[in-house]
Motif scaffolding. Sequence first.
Motif, PDB file in Angstrom:
ATOM      1  N   UNK A 161       0.822  -1.211   0.000  1.00  0.00           N
ATOM      2  CA  UNK A 161       0.000   0.000   0.000  1.00  0.00           C
ATOM      3  C   UNK A 161       0.853   1.257   0.000  1.00  0.00           C
ATOM      4  N   UNK A 162       1.932   1.228   0.785  1.00  0.00           N
ATOM      5  CA  UNK A 162       2.772   2.426   0.869  1.00  0.00           C
ATOM      6  C   UNK A 162       3.468   2.697  -0.461  1.00  0.00           C
ATOM      7  N   UNK A 163       3.987   1.655  -1.093  1.00  0.00           N
ATOM      8  CA  UNK A 163       4.628   1.858  -2.391  1.00  0.00           C
ATOM      9  C   UNK A 163       3.608   2.293  -3.444  1.00  0.00           C
ATOM     10  N   UNK A 164       2.374   1.824  -3.279  1.00  0.00           N
ATOM     11  CA  UNK A 164       1.330   2.222  -4.224  1.00  0.00           C
ATOM     12  C   UNK A 164       1.110   3.728  -4.162  1.00  0.00           C
ATOM     13  N   UNK A 165       0.975   4.279  -2.947  1.00  0.00           N
ATOM     14  CA  UNK A 165       0.687   5.707  -2.805  1.00  0.00           C
ATOM     15  C   UNK A 165       1.912   6.574  -3.069  1.00  0.00           C
ATOM     16  N   UNK A 166       3.111   6.076  -2.751  1.00  0.00           N
ATOM     17  CA  UNK A 166       4.311   6.888  -2.910  1.00  0.00           C
ATOM     18  C   UNK A 166       4.895   6.837  -4.319  1.00  0.00           C
ATOM     19  N   UNK A 167       4.667   5.731  -5.046  1.00  0.00           N
ATOM     20  CA  UNK A 167       5.303   5.569  -6.356  1.00  0.00           C
ATOM     21  C   UNK A 167       4.283   5.398  -7.478  1.00  0.00           C
ATOM     22  N   UNK A 168       3.373   4.441  -7.312  1.00  0.00           N
ATOM     23  CA  UNK A 168       2.491   4.101  -8.424  1.00  0.00           C
ATOM     24  C   UNK A 168       1.486   5.216  -8.740  1.00  0.00           C
ATOM     25  N   UNK A 169       0.908   5.817  -7.708  1.00  0.00           N
ATOM     26  CA  UNK A 169      -0.047   6.896  -7.949  1.00  0.00           C
ATOM     27  C   UNK A 169       0.617   8.108  -8.596  1.00  0.00           C
ATOM     28  N   UNK A 170       1.750   8.627  -8.065  1.00  0.00           N
ATOM     29  CA  UNK A 170       2.387   9.768  -8.739  1.00  0.00           C
ATOM     30  C   UNK A 170       2.814   9.469 -10.179  1.00  0.00           C
ATOM     31  N   UNK A 171       3.313   8.257 -10.422  1.00  0.00           N
ATOM     32  CA  UNK A 171       3.758   7.934 -11.781  1.00  0.00           C
ATOM     33  C   UNK A 171       2.589   7.799 -12.748  1.00  0.00           C
ATOM     34  N   UNK A 172       1.398   7.501 -12.210  1.00  0.00           N
ATOM     35  CA  UNK A 172       0.218   7.338 -13.068  1.00  0.00           C
ATOM     36  C   UNK A 172      -0.462   8.663 -13.384  1.00  0.00           C
ATOM     37  N   UNK A 173      -0.078   9.746 -12.706  1.00  0.00           N
ATOM     38  CA  UNK A 173      -0.784  11.008 -12.876  1.00  0.00           C
ATOM     39  C   UNK A 173      -0.760  11.553 -14.314  1.00  0.00           C
ATOM     40  N   UNK A 174       0.371  11.514 -15.024  1.00  0.00           N
ATOM     41  CA  UNK A 174       0.322  11.988 -16.423  1.00  0.00           C
ATOM     42  C   UNK A 174      -0.655  11.190 -17.281  1.00  0.00           C
ATOM     43  N   UNK A 175      -0.706   9.874 -17.068  1.00  0.00           N
ATOM     44  CA  UNK A 175      -1.668   9.037 -17.792  1.00  0.00           C
ATOM     45  C   UNK A 175      -3.094   9.410 -17.405  1.00  0.00           C
ATOM     46  N   UNK A 176      -3.283   9.637 -16.104  1.00  0.00           N
ATOM     47  CA  UNK A 176      -4.616   9.980 -15.612  1.00  0.00           C
ATOM     48  C   UNK A 176      -5.122  11.267 -16.249  1.00  0.00           C
ATOM     49  N   UNK A 177      -4.274  12.294 -16.297  1.00  0.00           N
ATOM     50  CA  UNK A 177      -4.722  13.571 -16.853  1.00  0.00           C
ATOM     51  C   UNK A 177      -4.926  13.480 -18.366  1.00  0.00           C
ATOM     52  N   UNK A 178      -4.169  12.612 -19.029  1.00  0.00           N
ATOM     53  CA  UNK A 178      -4.427  12.386 -20.459  1.00  0.00           C
ATOM     54  C   UNK A 178      -5.823  11.777 -20.646  1.00  0.00           C
ATOM     55  N   UNK A 179      -6.154  10.790 -19.823  1.00  0.00           N
ATOM     56  CA  UNK A 179      -7.488  10.204 -19.887  1.00  0.00           C
ATOM     57  C   UNK A 179      -8.568  11.170 -19.456  1.00  0.00           C
ATOM     58  N   UNK A 180      -8.247  12.011 -18.478  1.00  0.00           N
ATOM     59  CA  UNK A 180      -9.210  12.996 -17.997  1.00  0.00           C
ATOM     60  C   UNK A 180      -9.591  13.970 -19.101  1.00  0.00           C
ATOM     61  N   UNK A 181      -8.610  14.404 -19.884  1.00  0.00           N
ATOM     62  CA  UNK A 181      -8.896  15.353 -20.956  1.00  0.00           C
ATOM     63  C   UNK A 181      -9.726  14.715 -22.073  1.00  0.00           C
TER      64      UNK A 181
END
Length: 257
Positions: A161-181
């Motif tokens: 869980x900790x690695x998910x919030x510290x690494x996986x979520x931040x690294x997914x943000x550019x993908x997320x905002x691409x999908x958001x747009x």
Amino acid sequence: MRPLLRSLWPPLLVLAVLLGGWQLYVTAAGVDPTTLPSPARVVEQGWLNRQDLWDQTLPTLQETLLGFALSFTAAWLVAVLLDFSSAARRGLYPLLVASQTIPIVAVAPLLIIWFGFGLLPKMLVVTLTTFFPLAANLAAGFAATDREAMRLLRSLGAGRRRTFWLVRVPSAMPYFFAGLRVSITYAVVGAVFAEYAGAEAGLGIYMQAQKSAFRTDLVFAAVAVTAALSIALFGATYLLQRLVLPWERALKEDKSS
């Protein structure tokens, strides 16, 4: 401010040329306004009927925002589930892809039959329209996480869980905002289409009523409002990205310098 102006003036110039050509053609050819109104007439009649347009815009905006909020929540839940469970990924992801083959034009009337002419079916249409790009991009972002960073945190004793919030979520943000747009551009259109299928108020039902009354100018005015809403929501995603990911701007400035 200057980079923004540099990116805006080309499309604005093209739009001005298209509108100018449209105006010249309608004026020179003497086209009946009920067939093709001029841009000047659309603006004029839209302004004269601005209160009606505003009254119909509010329900559409409400449907859009609530439906997109539901889509946002569902996309995060599903993407996290797919990331944490390989069994869920194998079982659910093909179904998510298959769901995109179901035409909304067939589903929307059924939702109206099942849930009536209120807010819920409009929200569901917006959710169905916008869910997949969000969920798919988030899942792709989680999967693209740097493995070395994951190994480093695990070597330091961090759990899943900790690695998910510290690494996986931040690294997914550019993908997320691409999908958001991508999703946000479909949200208003989804709400308007749902209103076409059946509604008591909104821009979709307003367009239908004005089309039946041969007020093509007001149909175009409502279309312009729909486009303006979509553009405003699309622009808001960039502001949100700057708030959520302030380090991206610093990195870009460092690279440019």
